[in-house]
Every structure is written in C-alpha cells, then in structure tokens.
Scaffold this motif. Structure first.
Motif, mmCIF file in Angstrom:
data_model
loop_
_atom_site.group_PDB
_atom_site.id
_atom_site.type_symbol
_atom_site.label_atom_id
_atom_site.label_comp_id
_atom_site.label_asym_id
_atom_site.label_seq_id
_atom_site.Cartn_x
_atom_site.Cartn_y
_atom_site.Cartn_z
ATOM 1 N N LEU A 62 0.827 -1.210 0.000
ATOM 2 C CA LEU A 62 0.000 0.000 0.000
ATOM 3 C C LEU A 62 0.861 1.259 0.000
ATOM 4 O O LEU A 62 0.446 2.298 -0.520
ATOM 5 C CB LEU A 62 -0.914 0.016 1.220
ATOM 6 C CG LEU A 62 -2.138 -0.894 1.162
ATOM 7 C CD1 LEU A 62 -2.934 -0.777 2.448
ATOM 8 C CD2 LEU A 62 -3.011 -0.547 -0.039
ATOM 9 N N GLU A 63 2.050 1.163 0.558
ATOM 10 C CA GLU A 63 2.925 2.335 0.597
ATOM 11 C C GLU A 63 3.494 2.636 -0.794
ATOM 12 O O GLU A 63 3.659 3.805 -1.168
ATOM 13 C CB GLU A 63 4.036 2.124 1.621
ATOM 14 C CG GLU A 63 3.537 2.102 3.065
ATOM 15 C CD GLU A 63 2.679 0.890 3.390
ATOM 16 O OE1 GLU A 63 1.603 1.081 4.010
ATOM 17 O OE2 GLU A 63 3.084 -0.249 3.011
ATOM 18 N N LEU A 84 0.475 4.309 -2.376
ATOM 19 C CA LEU A 84 0.255 5.685 -1.923
ATOM 20 C C LEU A 84 1.294 6.628 -2.511
ATOM 21 O O LEU A 84 0.964 7.767 -2.889
ATOM 22 C CB LEU A 84 0.274 5.752 -0.395
ATOM 23 C CG LEU A 84 0.017 7.124 0.219
ATOM 24 C CD1 LEU A 84 -1.283 7.740 -0.285
ATOM 25 C CD2 LEU A 84 0.009 7.036 1.747
ATOM 26 N N LEU A 124 0.163 7.418 -5.809
ATOM 27 C CA LEU A 124 -1.017 8.289 -5.774
ATOM 28 C C LEU A 124 -0.659 9.751 -5.520
ATOM 29 O O LEU A 124 -1.428 10.644 -5.887
ATOM 30 C CB LEU A 124 -2.000 7.801 -4.707
ATOM 31 C CG LEU A 124 -2.795 6.546 -5.057
ATOM 32 C CD1 LEU A 124 -3.532 6.015 -3.821
ATOM 33 C CD2 LEU A 124 -3.781 6.812 -6.193
ATOM 34 N N THR A 125 0.494 10.011 -4.903
ATOM 35 C CA THR A 125 0.885 11.418 -4.716
ATOM 36 C C THR A 125 1.143 12.102 -6.050
ATOM 37 O O THR A 125 1.111 13.328 -6.127
ATOM 38 C CB THR A 125 2.144 11.538 -3.827
ATOM 39 O OG1 THR A 125 3.252 10.895 -4.471
ATOM 40 C CG2 THR A 125 1.909 10.939 -2.449
ATOM 41 N N LEU A 141 7.143 8.567 2.770
ATOM 42 C CA LEU A 141 6.894 7.315 2.066
ATOM 43 C C LEU A 141 8.184 6.749 1.487
ATOM 44 O O LEU A 141 8.445 5.545 1.586
ATOM 45 C CB LEU A 141 5.868 7.538 0.956
ATOM 46 C CG LEU A 141 4.413 7.647 1.407
ATOM 47 C CD1 LEU A 141 3.542 8.222 0.307
ATOM 48 C CD2 LEU A 141 3.883 6.274 1.850
ATOM 49 N N LEU A 157 -7.530 6.303 -3.101
ATOM 50 C CA LEU A 157 -7.049 6.998 -1.910
ATOM 51 C C LEU A 157 -8.016 6.813 -0.753
ATOM 52 O O LEU A 157 -7.617 6.497 0.376
ATOM 53 C CB LEU A 157 -6.872 8.481 -2.224
ATOM 54 C CG LEU A 157 -6.286 9.346 -1.112
ATOM 55 C CD1 LEU A 157 -4.820 8.980 -0.871
ATOM 56 C CD2 LEU A 157 -6.404 10.832 -1.475
ATOM 57 N N ILE A 168 -7.855 3.348 0.920
ATOM 58 C CA ILE A 168 -6.704 3.052 1.783
ATOM 59 C C ILE A 168 -7.075 3.181 3.253
ATOM 60 O O ILE A 168 -6.553 2.456 4.108
ATOM 61 C CB ILE A 168 -5.518 3.977 1.429
ATOM 62 C CG1 ILE A 168 -4.907 3.545 0.085
ATOM 63 C CG2 ILE A 168 -4.443 3.945 2.524
ATOM 64 C CD1 ILE A 168 -3.780 4.442 -0.391
ATOM 65 N N ALA A 219 0.407 3.209 5.462
ATOM 66 C CA ALA A 219 -0.146 4.155 4.485
ATOM 67 C C ALA A 219 -1.298 4.947 5.098
ATOM 68 O O ALA A 219 -1.351 6.181 4.992
ATOM 69 C CB ALA A 219 -0.610 3.409 3.232
ATOM 70 N N LEU A 236 -1.415 9.045 6.086
ATOM 71 C CA LEU A 236 -2.472 9.948 5.643
ATOM 72 C C LEU A 236 -3.101 10.656 6.839
ATOM 73 O O LEU A 236 -3.395 11.855 6.789
ATOM 74 C CB LEU A 236 -3.540 9.174 4.866
ATOM 75 C CG LEU A 236 -3.167 8.708 3.454
ATOM 76 C CD1 LEU A 236 -4.268 7.842 2.869
ATOM 77 C CD2 LEU A 236 -2.897 9.904 2.543
#
Length: 232
Positions: free
Chosen positions: A101-102, A105, A108-109, A132, A182, A185, A193, A197
């Motif tokens: 998941l990291e 993520l 996703l940034t 991250l 997002l 998550i 992750a 957030l």
C-alpha cells in the motif's frame, strides 16, 4: 541491482506482473513506461543511451496507456491505470518482492485526481512523499530479493483496488479514479499508508464528502490556489 541497462528486462517483468493481476499492456507501452521511470523522453532515447549512441531527435508517437483493469464496471481511468503501473515500478526499482500500500500511496501522490483531493484536505504532499520514500527504502528491506522476481501486489493492495471499484460503482461514476483508491486506503486501518495519511490531518469522512461531489475538488483546488495568490 538492476539499472537503466536492464530496461528491457524490467519492462518484461512489469508486463508479467501486471498480466498476472489482470492488467494488460503492450510491449511498446511497457517500454515507454520504463523510459518515463528513468526520466527520459521516450524509449528510443533510453535505448540509444543504453547503446552509448547519441539520441536521435524525433516526435514521440507511442499511444497513451489505455484504461485497463478488471472486467468490473466502472473501469479504471487511464490516469489510475498508469498510477497502478507506477506503484509496481516503485517495487521493481527497490527489488521488492511485494508491491505494498505504501508503494501505491507514493504513486497516488503523483496521480492527478488523488493529489487534487489531498491538496483540498491541506495535505503536505512534499512531506508525505518524503516519509513514504524513507519508509520504502529503510523499513521494507526485508522485502528485497536478489533474483529480481516479479513484485506481487499484497492482499491489502488488492483489497484497496477492489474497494475503489465498488465505491466507483456505488457513486455511479463512469470510471474509477485515484481519488477512489485513496479513500479505500483508509479501510486498511493498520497500514502505515493509512497512518501517514492521518498524520496529514486527512480522514476518510473528509475524503468521502469531497469525492461525493464528483470533480468538484478540482474547482475547490483552483479556488484555494487563487486565494493563496491573492494573499501574497
């Protein structure tokens, strides 16, 4: 340790890893994606660099990545498909056995839809990215494998993708976006992750409220940026 000289092998690994999970991309698309990963304009430029030749200037003609995903409806947007590819690439770069998941993520940034929502929530994308990268580079050394095998998405990674699809259907969207991923998550409450957030002051409820308004977050972000300019 693989580097740009192993670009074709990395592209093959990427295609195989994605195909195993139902994500189909062509040879050309995988090569262009790997070229982007190494920060060059296109595959021909990277190939020339590998051969030690002077790159030949030309127009990039490769087609954009298609919107690929499972057979469920709605499908992934092209942006989210590229983001999922990028998450796998981050695992390949670090020779990680699994894509976590990291990794997702971090990808996703750089996703237009997900990052827009994060900015509306006043998240510091620079700080989040830094944490991250530090986590992936220093806390996941146990995932490093020497044989350069194909990274496998973790169960959490796959659950997030499935939840994003379900959420997109629930909202009546024509496509699933990075914003849906997002939000999903946050269901993985024990994951680093989700914790990272939360450290940015984000909550699932905030995300749900923003995403429920469709593409409204883009307009909200424009208003925030305009306000910041006016204050300067």
């Amino acid at each position: 340790m693989r580097d740009f000289r192993n670009a074709k092998a990395i592209a093959q690994t990427l295609r195989a890893a994605l195909a195993a999970k139902g994500f189909k991309i062509t040879v050309s698309q995988s090569l262009e994606l790997i070229a982007e990963m190494f920060g060059v304009a296109d595959w021909n430029t990277l190939a020339a660099t590998i051969r030690g030749e002077k790159p030949v200037s030309h127009e990039k003609v490769s087609p954009p990545l298609p919107a690929v995903g499972s057979n469920s409806v709605p499908p992934f947007s092209a942006t989210l498909a590229a983001t999922l590819h990028r998450a796998i690439v981050f695992a390949i770069q670090r020779q990680h056995e699994y894509a976590t998941l990291e990794h997702l993520l971090l990808a996703l940034t750089g996703d237009a839809d997900a990052s827009a929502v994060m900015r509306v929530c006043n998240a510091d994308l620079g700080a989040l990215t830094e944490k991250l990268v530090d986590y992936l580079d220093n806390e996941l050394k146990r995932l490093v494998i020497d044989n350069g095998g194909d990274p496998k998405p973790t169960a959490g990674f796959q659950r997030v993708v499935q939840r994003a699809e379900l959420r997109g259907r629930e909202l009546g969207r024509s496509m699933v976006t990075g914003a849906n991923a997002l939000e999903a998550i946050f269901s993985e409450t024990q994951s680093p992750a989700a914790r990272l957030l939360g450290e940015q002051g984000m909550t699932r409820q905030d995300l749900s409220n923003i995403i429920a308004h469709g593409n409204g977050w883009h307009h909200m972000q424009q208003l925030l940026e305009a306000g910041a300019r006016d204050r300067r």
